[in-house]
Write an enzyme that holds these catalytic residues in place. Structure first.
Site, PDB file in Angstrom:
ATOM      1  N   HIS A  10       0.815  -1.133   0.064  1.00 44.78           N
ATOM      2  CA  HIS A  10       0.050   0.125  -0.054  1.00 44.78           C
ATOM      3  C   HIS A  10       0.735   1.168   0.023  1.00 44.78           C
ATOM      4  O   HIS A  10       0.515   2.163  -0.836  1.00 44.78           O
ATOM      5  CB  HIS A  10      -0.878  -0.041   1.230  1.00 44.78           C
ATOM      6  CG  HIS A  10      -1.980  -1.008   1.139  1.00 44.78           C
ATOM      7  ND1 HIS A  10      -2.518  -1.578   2.399  1.00 44.78           N
ATOM      8  CD2 HIS A  10      -2.354  -1.696   0.071  1.00 44.78           C
ATOM      9  CE1 HIS A  10      -3.326  -2.725   2.008  1.00 44.78           C
ATOM     10  NE2 HIS A  10      -3.273  -2.762   0.479  1.00 44.78           N
ATOM     11  N   GLY A  47       4.448   5.997  -3.623  1.00 49.34           N
ATOM     12  CA  GLY A  47       5.959   5.859  -3.724  1.00 49.34           C
ATOM     13  C   GLY A  47       6.471   5.518  -2.662  1.00 49.34           C
ATOM     14  O   GLY A  47       5.741   5.585  -1.568  1.00 49.34           O
TER      15      GLY A  47
END
Length: 267
Positions: A71, A77
């Site tokens: 997640h 990122g």
């Protein structure tokens, strides 16, 4: 959990902690093994030892920690932000890791949308299915999939893509509105990191809607059937590669972010 499987899983998790707690990147922005070899030569060994020890007495943490890695990387990122949002504090606690982390990802309407999301991050279709394989361990609250049992289209119906026998079994465990009961995501094998998840999905017994969508696409369906069919599965190897690839998404370098003086707190 068998020792070999526990060791493999601990390796994945120690890599995850090195990625977002220790931020091991080189000058060019690439992840690098032994990044702290000179300043803290035992860093990786310490993380590995701690994670292995924790999982030996609290195996239920394995699934949540793996999903936090996914997640965090997929949404923003690799910067650890999802970890901090999920725990609601920055003290490094893992006690509050729950399925609420799923809310950090926008709802996936179909498999094509999910594939596109992966492709935009430089990941092939295969890794859509490989990362879903993390559902081979852990548990889920009934509320995360109850709509498939009681109100799939808003008319009090069930999901036609879920095996009827599986629906009946789940209904015996999950009453309407149940928000507390936990169900094994991979019944009979939810503590073992293996390819059994794909056998369930191929029989339309995957717990979540995202599991069922893997059969809607020709390429993802082929991978599911491949892993479900052969005894010598490539899943463990593929999963290891996928973890590394996910960890390389959006790594903060240079002036972006900070190297923490205390790992569990921002400077």
């Amino acid at each position: 959990m068998p020792t070999s499987k526990l060791f493999l899983l601990s390796c994945f998790l120690q890599s995850m902690f090195l990625f977002f707690v220790l931020n091991p990147v080189d000058a060019e922005g690439y992840l690098k093994v032994r990044f702290y070899e000179e300043t803290c030569p035992k860093a990786e060994e310490i993380v590995k030892e701690v994670i292995t020890r924790v999982l030996s007495v609290a195996t239920s943490l394995a699934g949540p920690l793996l999903r936090m890695h996914f997640h965090d990387c997929f949404v923003r990122g690799f910067d650890g932000q999802s970890w901090e949002v999920e725990t609601g504090r920055r003290d490094g606690s893992v006690s509050n890791i729950t399925e609420a982390s799923l809310n950090l990802i926008p709802p996936i309407a179909n498999i094509s949308q999910l594939i596109l999301g992966f492709q935009q991050r430089g990941l092939s279709v295969k890794y859509v299915v490989v990362l879903s394989g993390g559902h081979t361990i852990g548990t889920s609250h009934c509320s995360s999939f109850s709509s498939r049992l009681y109100n799939f289209t808003g008319k009090g119906d069930t999901d036609p893509e879920l095996d009827p026998n599986c629906i009946e079994r789940l209904k015996r465990k999950c009453m309407p509105g149940d928000k507390t009961t936990l169900v094994e995501m991979n019944p009979g094998s939810f503590k073992t990191f293996d390819e059994d998840y794909y056998r369930l999905v191929s029989k339309r017994r995957g717990l979540f809607q995202s599991d069922a969508t893997l059969l809607d696409n020709r390429e993802t369906r082929a991978y599911v059937k491949l892993q479900a069919r052969y005894y010598r599965s490539t899943f463990l190897k593929d999963f290891g590669v996928s973890m590394v690839k996910m960890g390389r998404i959006g790594v903060l370098t240079g002036e972006a972010g900070e190297i923490r003086k205390v790992c569990t707190m921002v400077n």
